[in-house]
Design a protein around this motif. Sequence first.
Motif, PDB file in Angstrom:
ATOM      1  N   UNK A   1      -0.937  -2.229 -26.261  1.00 49.13           N
ATOM      2  CA  UNK A   1      -1.766  -3.296 -25.698  1.00 49.13           C
ATOM      3  C   UNK A   1      -1.000  -4.066 -24.633  1.00 49.13           C
ATOM      4  N   UNK A   2      -1.740  -4.805 -23.845  1.00 51.19           N
ATOM      5  CA  UNK A   2      -1.241  -5.708 -22.804  1.00 51.19           C
ATOM      6  C   UNK A   2      -0.693  -5.018 -21.560  1.00 51.19           C
ATOM      7  N   UNK A   3      -0.209  -3.792 -21.653  1.00 51.17           N
ATOM      8  CA  UNK A   3       0.406  -3.100 -20.524  1.00 51.17           C
ATOM      9  C   UNK A   3      -0.248  -1.727 -20.350  1.00 51.17           C
ATOM     10  N   UNK A   4      -0.047  -1.156 -19.202  1.00 52.29           N
ATOM     11  CA  UNK A   4      -0.565   0.169 -18.916  1.00 52.29           C
ATOM     12  C   UNK A   4       0.588   1.114 -18.620  1.00 52.29           C
ATOM     13  N   UNK A   5       0.357   2.400 -18.856  1.00 52.43           N
ATOM     14  CA  UNK A   5      -0.891   3.009 -19.292  1.00 52.43           C
ATOM     15  C   UNK A   5      -1.060   2.910 -20.805  1.00 52.43           C
ATOM     16  N   UNK A   6      -2.304   2.987 -21.229  1.00 53.48           N
ATOM     17  CA  UNK A   6      -2.579   3.093 -22.657  1.00 53.48           C
ATOM     18  C   UNK A   6      -2.259   4.523 -23.097  1.00 53.48           C
ATOM     19  N   UNK A   7      -2.138   4.725 -24.368  1.00 52.74           N
ATOM     20  CA  UNK A   7      -1.844   6.061 -24.888  1.00 52.74           C
ATOM     21  C   UNK A   7      -2.932   7.075 -24.532  1.00 52.74           C
ATOM     22  N   UNK A   8      -4.217   6.774 -24.754  1.00 50.93           N
ATOM     23  CA  UNK A   8      -5.238   7.758 -24.368  1.00 50.93           C
ATOM     24  C   UNK A   8      -5.252   8.053 -22.868  1.00 50.93           C
ATOM     25  N   UNK A   9      -5.040   7.034 -22.036  1.00 50.54           N
ATOM     26  CA  UNK A   9      -5.007   7.252 -20.581  1.00 50.54           C
ATOM     27  C   UNK A   9      -3.857   8.169 -20.199  1.00 50.54           C
TER      28      UNK A   9
ATOM     29  N   UNK B   1      -2.176  10.314 -22.121  1.00 49.01           N
ATOM     30  CA  UNK B   1      -2.386  11.669 -22.648  1.00 49.01           C
ATOM     31  C   UNK B   1      -3.360  12.449 -21.761  1.00 49.01           C
ATOM     32  N   UNK B   2      -4.436  11.807 -21.345  1.00 46.81           N
ATOM     33  CA  UNK B   2      -5.413  12.472 -20.467  1.00 46.81           C
ATOM     34  C   UNK B   2      -4.764  12.881 -19.151  1.00 46.81           C
ATOM     35  N   UNK B   3      -3.926  12.012 -18.595  1.00 43.84           N
ATOM     36  CA  UNK B   3      -3.252  12.328 -17.330  1.00 43.84           C
ATOM     37  C   UNK B   3      -2.278  13.496 -17.508  1.00 43.84           C
ATOM     38  N   UNK B   4      -1.539  13.485 -18.610  1.00 42.40           N
ATOM     39  CA  UNK B   4      -0.589  14.574 -18.863  1.00 42.40           C
ATOM     40  C   UNK B   4      -1.305  15.909 -19.032  1.00 42.40           C
ATOM     41  N   UNK B   5      -2.423  15.897 -19.754  1.00 43.47           N
ATOM     42  CA  UNK B   5      -3.215  17.124 -19.920  1.00 43.47           C
ATOM     43  C   UNK B   5      -3.742  17.583 -18.559  1.00 43.47           C
ATOM     44  N   UNK B   6      -4.225  16.664 -17.761  1.00 41.67           N
ATOM     45  CA  UNK B   6      -4.715  17.010 -16.422  1.00 41.67           C
ATOM     46  C   UNK B   6      -3.606  17.593 -15.551  1.00 41.67           C
ATOM     47  N   UNK B   7      -2.366  17.167 -15.811  1.00 42.53           N
ATOM     48  CA  UNK B   7      -1.214  17.673 -15.064  1.00 42.53           C
ATOM     49  C   UNK B   7      -0.681  18.983 -15.619  1.00 42.53           C
ATOM     50  N   UNK B   8      -1.320  19.505 -16.669  1.00 40.72           N
ATOM     51  CA  UNK B   8      -0.929  20.809 -17.197  1.00 40.72           C
ATOM     52  C   UNK B   8      -0.110  20.795 -18.467  1.00 40.72           C
ATOM     53  N   UNK B   9       0.042  19.660 -19.105  1.00 42.28           N
ATOM     54  CA  UNK B   9       0.792  19.621 -20.364  1.00 42.28           C
ATOM     55  C   UNK B   9      -0.038  20.220 -21.484  1.00 42.28           C
ATOM     56  N   UNK B  10       0.578  21.135 -22.215  1.00 40.99           N
ATOM     57  CA  UNK B  10      -0.082  21.768 -23.352  1.00 40.99           C
ATOM     58  C   UNK B  10       0.460  21.234 -24.675  1.00 40.99           C
ATOM     59  N   UNK B  11       1.589  20.535 -24.618  1.00 38.56           N
ATOM     60  CA  UNK B  11       2.244  20.047 -25.826  1.00 38.56           C
ATOM     61  C   UNK B  11       2.795  18.647 -25.570  1.00 38.56           C
ATOM     62  N   UNK B  12       2.425  17.707 -26.437  1.00 37.93           N
ATOM     63  CA  UNK B  12       2.916  16.331 -26.337  1.00 37.93           C
ATOM     64  C   UNK B  12       3.503  15.926 -27.678  1.00 37.93           C
TER      65      UNK B  12
ATOM     66  N   UNK C   1      -5.842   6.246 -32.505  1.00 37.67           N
ATOM     67  CA  UNK C   1      -5.608   6.699 -31.128  1.00 37.67           C
ATOM     68  C   UNK C   1      -5.330   8.201 -31.095  1.00 37.67           C
ATOM     69  N   UNK C   2      -4.533   8.665 -32.052  1.00 36.37           N
ATOM     70  CA  UNK C   2      -4.200  10.091 -32.105  1.00 36.37           C
ATOM     71  C   UNK C   2      -5.446  10.936 -32.333  1.00 36.37           C
ATOM     72  N   UNK C   3      -6.322  10.492 -33.192  1.00 37.56           N
ATOM     73  CA  UNK C   3      -7.561  11.239 -33.458  1.00 37.56           C
ATOM     74  C   UNK C   3      -8.435  11.299 -32.206  1.00 37.56           C
ATOM     75  N   UNK C   4      -8.477  10.203 -31.469  1.00 39.98           N
ATOM     76  CA  UNK C   4      -9.227  10.176 -30.212  1.00 39.98           C
ATOM     77  C   UNK C   4      -8.652  11.191 -29.224  1.00 39.98           C
ATOM     78  N   UNK C   5      -7.338  11.232 -29.131  1.00 36.83           N
ATOM     79  CA  UNK C   5      -6.678  12.178 -28.218  1.00 36.83           C
ATOM     80  C   UNK C   5      -6.952  13.614 -28.649  1.00 36.83           C
ATOM     81  N   UNK C   6      -6.808  13.888 -29.930  1.00 35.07           N
ATOM     82  CA  UNK C   6      -7.038  15.254 -30.422  1.00 35.07           C
ATOM     83  C   UNK C   6      -8.485  15.692 -30.201  1.00 35.07           C
ATOM     84  N   UNK C   7      -9.423  14.773 -30.399  1.00 34.23           N
ATOM     85  CA  UNK C   7     -10.839  15.102 -30.198  1.00 34.23           C
ATOM     86  C   UNK C   7     -11.146  15.327 -28.720  1.00 34.23           C
ATOM     87  N   UNK C   8     -10.499  14.571 -27.854  1.00 34.75           N
ATOM     88  CA  UNK C   8     -10.739  14.693 -26.407  1.00 34.75           C
ATOM     89  C   UNK C   8     -10.064  15.915 -25.797  1.00 34.75           C
TER      90      UNK C   8
END
Length: 123
Positions: free
Chosen positions: A45-53, A55-66, A86-93
């Motif tokens: 909280x309070x700062x960026x990036x958030x964890x879901x944001x 993770x989405x950026x890393x996946x978009x950049x080609x990361x297959x493992x975090x 948060x982890x469940x949200x990332x795994x579902x997305x």
Amino acid sequence: MANKSALILFAHGARDPRWAAPFQRLQTMTQASLPDVTVALAFLEFMTPSLPELAAQLVADGCASITLAPVFLGQGGHVLRDLPVLAETIRASHPGLQFKIVNAVGEDETVLQAIRDYCLNVL
């Protein structure tokens, strides 16, 4: 590039941007030791990036493992209650993503010994 891996250092966050300085130094030090892995910093909280944001950026950049390392001294409420949601949200997305969470850094014996050594050296 689809097999890239990343390490996320996950910290609480604060309203004062100066609070993040030690975590940013930790990120830089860790990245220097892991040149083939993306090392990034995310906040609850309070700062960026958030964890879901992030993770989405890393996946978009080609990361297959975090791997996520909570940079918390203990397994308190944020790590025990907020992080699993948060982890469940990332795994579902990102169903194809390998997403692993390790214990909070303060739960590691070597970290506790380093803190103890610091405390002993300040006397």
